[in-house]
Every structure is written in C-alpha cells, then in structure tokens.
Scaffold this active site. Structure first.
Site, short mmCIF file in Angstrom:
data_model
loop_
_atom_site.label_atom_id
_atom_site.label_comp_id
_atom_site.label_asym_id
_atom_site.label_seq_id
_atom_site.Cartn_x
_atom_site.Cartn_y
_atom_site.Cartn_z
N SER A 1 -5.12 -0.84 -0.81
CA SER A 1 -6.39 -1.54 -0.77
C SER A 1 -6.39 -2.77 -1.69
CB SER A 1 -7.52 -0.56 -1.11
OG SER A 1 -8.78 -1.06 -0.75
N ASP B 1 -9.52 2.69 9.80
CA ASP B 1 -9.91 2.28 8.45
C ASP B 1 -11.28 1.61 8.52
OD1 ASP B 1 -10.17 0.92 5.96
OD2 ASP B 1 -7.99 0.88 5.74
N HIS C 1 -9.04 4.95 5.59
CA HIS C 1 -8.62 4.07 4.51
C HIS C 1 -7.85 4.83 3.43
CE1 HIS C 1 -8.67 0.52 2.05
NE2 HIS C 1 -9.29 1.13 1.06
#
Length: 276
Positions: free
Chosen positions: A97, A227, A256
């Site tokens: 991320s 995601d 995610h």
C-alpha cells in the site's frame, strides 16, 4: 528496542532479525500501521534463512510522532538512512500500500548495490487521486472524507476500515477475524494523528510515474482484483507498464490486506520471486 536517529532528530524504530550475513528483506508497511503488520512474513522468511527488517515509518508505530516530514521525499530519505546505518546490500524491498509508494520512491534513488529487487503489494503507484492526467483515479473527495473521519473520531475510523473494506470483511460470505481488526486498530492508534493526517496526502497525491520509470532492478507487482482501498485498474497494471523490468501478478477476488488474509498464497509467491 532498536532505533536510528535521522538527520532531523527523528527516531525510527526497526526490527532486525536473522544472521547479519544473510540476504536482507526490508518490509515497508501501509498507512496507518507499523512494522507489526509484517509479523507473518517476517517469521516465514526468517525461517527460510533470510535477514528480515521492518521499520515504523516516522509518525507511525513506535517512531517519533513527527509534526513535519510526513511526505514521500522524507520517508524515502529515512529508509536511505536506515539502509546506510545497517549497511544493507543486495536487499529486497517489499512494500504494501503506502509502503509500496515508499519502496518505489526509495529504490529509484538508492545507491548502487543497496537493492537487488523490489515488490509492490496492493501499492499506491503510479498515483491514486483523480485528475485530467489520471482520469481513472479516486476523486479528491474520497481522501477529504478520510481526513474528516480521522479528525472527528480517529479511534472509530480505525475500527471501521479494517472491519470493512481493508480486508474485504464487508463482502458477502466473508468471515471477519476480530483479532485482525483489533490488531489493525492497535497499530493505528500507536501512531500520531498529525502524521497520519499528512500521510493521506502523501499516499494519494504523490505521482510515482518517474520513480517507476527510473527503477532498473526486477520488480514484482502483486495486487488483488477486489482491492477496495487501492483499486486494481488504476494501479497495478499501470505501474507494470512503466517499469523496465516489472512482473504483474493478479489475485482474483483477494482484498487489499491480502498479506494478512492469504499469507499461504502470498508468501510462497514472494519466495519464488526472490529466488528467481
């Protein structure tokens, strides 16, 4: 606990496990978490004979709750200082991320010999926010809503995110783990509200296009196509096209937070890439 002190006096907490002559793997966490988010991967790769390292980004976890420097240039500079002080060579840098953005920004600037490979998992590059140049991005109002929720009630916001979209626990048939949700909350609440607020701009508005173009080492991009935090279509495939030596691996139906929900899939794929 282990810390380095950066040039501006910020203390960066880090974990460093394994033989010092083993190949290092450096893990970069997502927002608003800490090095603890990598516990599963660190134990897995420690058992495989690697030296495993993870740090708390400034303003996050056990590092200094910084008022300034909560942007990608400084994040990458902090990583460079960590790599210098630990004398890391031929390292694999793995970022999830926001940590994927940090990896791209650092690797594009790293000294020769420091980095062997990189991995971007559910990562924010090339750029998240919608604009004329990035019409598939998320509207700025999405990130404004994050900032508003953080200021209004950070503790509740940091429960709502993991209980819902981060791990896909809001999907039909999902089986939420209360431990995972509370661990996300615990990590988030360890950090500083100001740094977390600033970091929303850093992960959403930083354009990593030129970073990706500059990277010479092999890069693996891993991304779940369900995601809900960093939508797949405007991230992973676009990053893969910008890299000189990139490989895209797409995971059907994964969320995610796939490193936590599906380590039995992610860890062996990471190992295969590292050994290839």
């Amino acid at each position: 606990m282990s810390f380095i002190k950066t040039e501006d006096g910020t203390e960066i907490f880090y974990k460093d496990w394994g033989a010092r002559d083993a190949q290092p793997i450096v893990f970069h966490h997502g927002w608003p978490l800490s090095a603890d988010d990598w516990d599963n991967q660190m134990m897995y790769f420690l058992d495989k004979g690697f030296r495993v390292i993870a740090h708390d980004r400034r303003g996050h976890g056990r590092s200094t709750q910084t008022y300034t420097g909560n942007e990608m240039d400084t994040y990458a500079a902090d990583v460079a200082e960590l790599a210098e002080k630990l004398d890391l060579k031929n390292a694999i840098h793995v970022g999830h991320s926001t940590g994927g953005g940090e990896v791209a920004h650092y690797v594009a600037r790293a000294k020769p010999g420091r980095v062997a490979k990189a991995v971007l998992i559910g990562a924010v590059p090339p750029i998240m926010v919608k604009s004329e140049k990035n019409p598939g991005g998320l509207p700025i109002e999405v990130f404004d809503s994050f900032r508003a929720a953080l200021v209004a009630n950070r503790a509740q916001f940091f429960l709502d995110v993991p209980a819902g979209p981060f791990y896909g626990y809001n999907r039909e048939g999902a089986k939420p783990s209360q431990g995972v949700i509370e661990n996300w909350w615990r990590q988030g609440m360890m950090g500083g509200a100001k740094a977390h607020y600033d970091c929303i701009k850093a992960f959403s508005e930083t354009d990593f296009t030129e970073d990706l173009k500059r990277i010479e080492v092999p890069v693996l991009i891993m991304h779940g196509d369900d995601d809900q935090i960093v939508p797949y279509a405007d991230s992973a495939p676009l990053s893969a096209k910008l890299l000189k030596n990139g490989t895209l691996k797409t995971y059907k139906g994964l969320p995610h937070g796939l490193c936590t929900t599906h380590p039995e899939i992610i860890n062996p794929d990471l190992l295969d890439f590292i050994k290839s």
